[in-house]
Design an enzyme around this catalytic site. Structure first.
Site, short mmCIF file in Angstrom:
data_model
loop_
_atom_site.label_atom_id
_atom_site.label_comp_id
_atom_site.label_asym_id
_atom_site.label_seq_id
_atom_site.Cartn_x
_atom_site.Cartn_y
_atom_site.Cartn_z
N GLY A 1 0.80 -1.22 0.00
CA GLY A 1 0.00 0.00 0.00
C GLY A 1 0.83 1.26 0.00
O GLY A 1 0.31 2.35 -0.24
N ASN B 1 -7.34 4.67 6.80
CA ASN B 1 -7.42 4.83 5.34
C ASN B 1 -8.58 4.02 4.77
O ASN B 1 -8.95 2.98 5.27
CB ASN B 1 -6.09 4.43 4.67
CG ASN B 1 -6.04 2.96 4.29
OD1 ASN B 1 -6.56 2.56 3.24
ND2 ASN B 1 -5.47 2.13 5.16
N MET C 1 -8.52 3.74 1.08
CA MET C 1 -8.02 4.03 -0.27
C MET C 1 -8.83 3.29 -1.33
O MET C 1 -9.18 3.87 -2.37
CB MET C 1 -6.53 3.63 -0.39
CG MET C 1 -5.61 4.25 0.67
SD MET C 1 -5.54 6.03 0.61
CE MET C 1 -4.60 6.28 -0.86
N GLY C 2 -9.11 1.99 -1.10
CA GLY C 2 -9.93 1.24 -2.06
C GLY C 2 -9.14 0.73 -3.26
O GLY C 2 -9.65 0.76 -4.39
N PHE C 3 -7.93 0.24 -3.02
CA PHE C 3 -7.11 -0.38 -4.08
C PHE C 3 -6.95 0.53 -5.31
O PHE C 3 -7.13 0.10 -6.45
CB PHE C 3 -7.71 -1.72 -4.54
CG PHE C 3 -7.63 -2.84 -3.53
CD1 PHE C 3 -6.90 -2.73 -2.37
CD2 PHE C 3 -8.30 -4.04 -3.77
CE1 PHE C 3 -6.83 -3.78 -1.45
CE2 PHE C 3 -8.22 -5.09 -2.87
CZ PHE C 3 -7.49 -4.96 -1.71
N ASN D 1 1.61 -7.94 -3.82
CA ASN D 1 0.35 -8.09 -3.08
C ASN D 1 -0.80 -7.95 -4.08
O ASN D 1 -0.90 -6.95 -4.78
CB ASN D 1 0.30 -7.00 -2.00
CG ASN D 1 -0.92 -7.10 -1.12
OD1 ASN D 1 -2.04 -7.06 -1.61
ND2 ASN D 1 -0.71 -7.21 0.18
N ASN E 1 -4.28 -10.86 -0.93
CA ASN E 1 -4.93 -9.94 0.00
C ASN E 1 -6.44 -10.12 -0.06
O ASN E 1 -7.07 -9.74 -1.05
CB ASN E 1 -4.53 -8.50 -0.34
CG ASN E 1 -5.16 -7.50 0.62
OD1 ASN E 1 -5.73 -7.89 1.65
ND2 ASN E 1 -5.08 -6.23 0.28
N SER F 1 -8.37 -6.49 3.09
CA SER F 1 -8.55 -5.04 3.12
C SER F 1 -10.00 -4.74 3.46
O SER F 1 -10.92 -5.37 2.91
CB SER F 1 -8.22 -4.44 1.76
OG SER F 1 -8.71 -3.12 1.70
N ASN G 1 -11.56 -2.09 2.67
CA ASN G 1 -12.06 -0.99 1.84
C ASN G 1 -12.60 -1.40 0.47
O ASN G 1 -12.91 -0.56 -0.35
CB ASN G 1 -10.95 0.05 1.67
CG ASN G 1 -10.48 0.57 3.01
OD1 ASN G 1 -11.31 0.90 3.86
ND2 ASN G 1 -9.19 0.60 3.23
N THR G 2 -12.66 -2.70 0.22
CA THR G 2 -13.33 -3.20 -0.99
C THR G 2 -14.53 -4.00 -0.51
O THR G 2 -14.35 -5.01 0.18
CB THR G 2 -12.37 -4.08 -1.82
OG1 THR G 2 -11.31 -3.26 -2.31
CG2 THR G 2 -13.08 -4.73 -3.01
N LYS H 1 -2.64 -12.79 3.47
CA LYS H 1 -2.67 -11.69 4.44
C LYS H 1 -4.04 -11.63 5.09
O LYS H 1 -5.06 -11.60 4.39
CB LYS H 1 -2.36 -10.37 3.73
CG LYS H 1 -2.27 -9.18 4.70
CD LYS H 1 -1.65 -7.97 4.04
CE LYS H 1 -1.53 -6.80 4.99
NZ LYS H 1 -0.87 -5.64 4.39
N ASN I 1 -3.52 -7.08 8.48
CA ASN I 1 -3.92 -5.88 7.76
C ASN I 1 -4.46 -4.85 8.76
O ASN I 1 -4.35 -5.03 9.97
CB ASN I 1 -5.00 -6.25 6.72
CG ASN I 1 -4.90 -5.40 5.47
OD1 ASN I 1 -4.76 -4.18 5.56
ND2 ASN I 1 -5.00 -6.01 4.31
#
Ligand SMILES: Cc1cc2nc3c(=O)[nH]c(=O)nc-3n(C[C@H](O)[C@H](O)[C@H](O)COP(=O)(O)O)c2cc1C
Length: 346
Positions: free
Chosen positions: A68, A116, A118-120, A148, A181, A184, A186-187, A219, A248
């Site tokens: 990231g 964060n 961010m959303g990839f 990743n 991954n 996360s 954020n998705t 992860k 994460n």
């Protein structure tokens, strides 16, 4: 010694702007041979006792940069100059993505934390693979680079394995290891892929492609229940998973005790990283290590700021460590400081 001053200046800027300005500055410094040599001399720490063999790879030291930070593999030479033992690029997705709308990265300085969502955001696997190929053809670097990989936001979970395979095929010859991954926050829906059947499908398909035995790691999130951790431990005995990255960022805000409610609401959704994540991520790491009994290596990620934090992760079962938020708060000397401290403990 100068970093606290520089940090105060950078912290006046919005976080993503500060990131871009710093990386451009580092790029400029790297392009001037004298400055590059001085920085390398200052920040790199060489001690062969710190070298580690893991997943069949030789790491010159155990301190890496987490995913990231250099999502698009644009700054590997600059990061190598700063003494990292390895750098994990990504998260990379098959198609380029803009990520979520800005602002999507927030500092909480009094807690040494970031949030964060961010959303990839990334350039997409084709462009990133091209960049890595170009670097490889120009450069005799021995920096270990991890890839990743994730899925595009528009890809349904039932087809996620296809995205992971697309990434694998494109990056196979330009990264040293892979991290799947699925953690996360954020998705939307991504973390559902941590469920046993979904992971079995993704890893089975990837291992079918993996004729050259590239290390494939998983992860995981720090927010998993014990039963989900037990499932992952069981899965590592069933299918070939070469290692874990724990952990994460977290959706849990309970360790952010001092954060006032208005600020928390203003920040909104996202993954928490940094000091408030240290304890939780170490607990998860330790639980996994006990369950796995040292059969496969674990990379520790979460809240590492100094040598003592890194040593605590190693004591809890980590073979390697990664920093991210600590790099923002402590500056580039963090790698050398951690290495020096680990060396002294040897
Ligand atoms: C702004 C930001 C972006 C991140 N992006 C990714 C990512 O794309 N993929 C990933 O696996 N982890 C990502 N992470 C998580 C980090 O790699 C790391 O696991 C996490 O921040 C915990 O470590 P830390 O407390 O040292 O920051 C990101 C973290 C931050 C702060």
């Amino acid at each position: 010694m100068l970093y606290p001053l520089l940090r105060n200046t950078l912290f006046i800027l919005p976080p993503e702007t500060a990131h871009q300005v710093s990386m451009k500055g580092l790029q400029l410094a790297h392009s001037i041979p004298f400055v590059k040599n001085q920085l390398a001399k200052n920040f790199q720490y060489k001690d062969t006792n710190l070298a580690k063999n893991c997943f069949g790879l030789h790491f010159p030291n155990p301190v890496g940069l987490g995913a990231g930070f250099d999502k698009n593999a644009s700054y590997l030479n600059e990061l190598e100059m700063l003494g990292f033992g390895f750098v994990e690029i990504g998260t990379v997705t098959p198609k380029p993505q803009a990520g979520n709308s800005i602002p999507r990265l927030f500092r909480i300085p009094d807690q040494k934390a970031l949030i964060n969502r961010m959303g990839f955001n990334n350039d997409g696997v084709e462009m990133i693979a091209r960049r890595l190929n170009e670097r490889k053809s120009k450069n005799k670097s021995s920096l270990i680079v991890g890839g990743n990989i994730g899925k595009n936001k528009v890809t349904e979970n039932k087809d996620a394995w296809i995205d992971y395979c697309t990434n694998f095929k494109a990056l196979e010859n330009v990264v040293d290891y892979f991290v799947v991954n699925v953690s996360s926050p954020n998705t939307p829906g991504l973390r559902e892929l941590q469920e046993k059947e979904a992971l079995r499908k993704i890893f089975t398909e990837l291992q079918n492609l993996n004729k050259n035995n590239k290390p494939l790691l998983l992860k995981i999130a720090p927010d998993l229940e014990t039963s989900a951790l037990d499932d992952i431990i069981a899965l590592t005995t069933e299918i070939k998973i070469d290692g874990l990255v724990a952990t994460n960022t977290s959706l849990d805000r309970s360790s952010l005790k001092g954060l006032n409610i208005e600020r928390a609401i203003k920040i909104g959704a996202g993954g928490l990283s940094g000091l408030p994540l240290l304890e939780k991520s170490t607990e998860i790491l330790n639980y996994l290590h006990q369950g796995i009994g040292g059969r496969i290596p674990i990379i520790a990620s979460g809240g590492i700021f100094n040598g003592a934090d890194a040593q605590a992760k190693i004591n809890a079962g980590a073979s390697l460590v990664q920093i991210w938020t600590g790099f923002i708060y402590e500056g580039p000397s963090i790698v050398k400081n951690i290495c020096q401290s680990l060396s002294a403990n040897k």
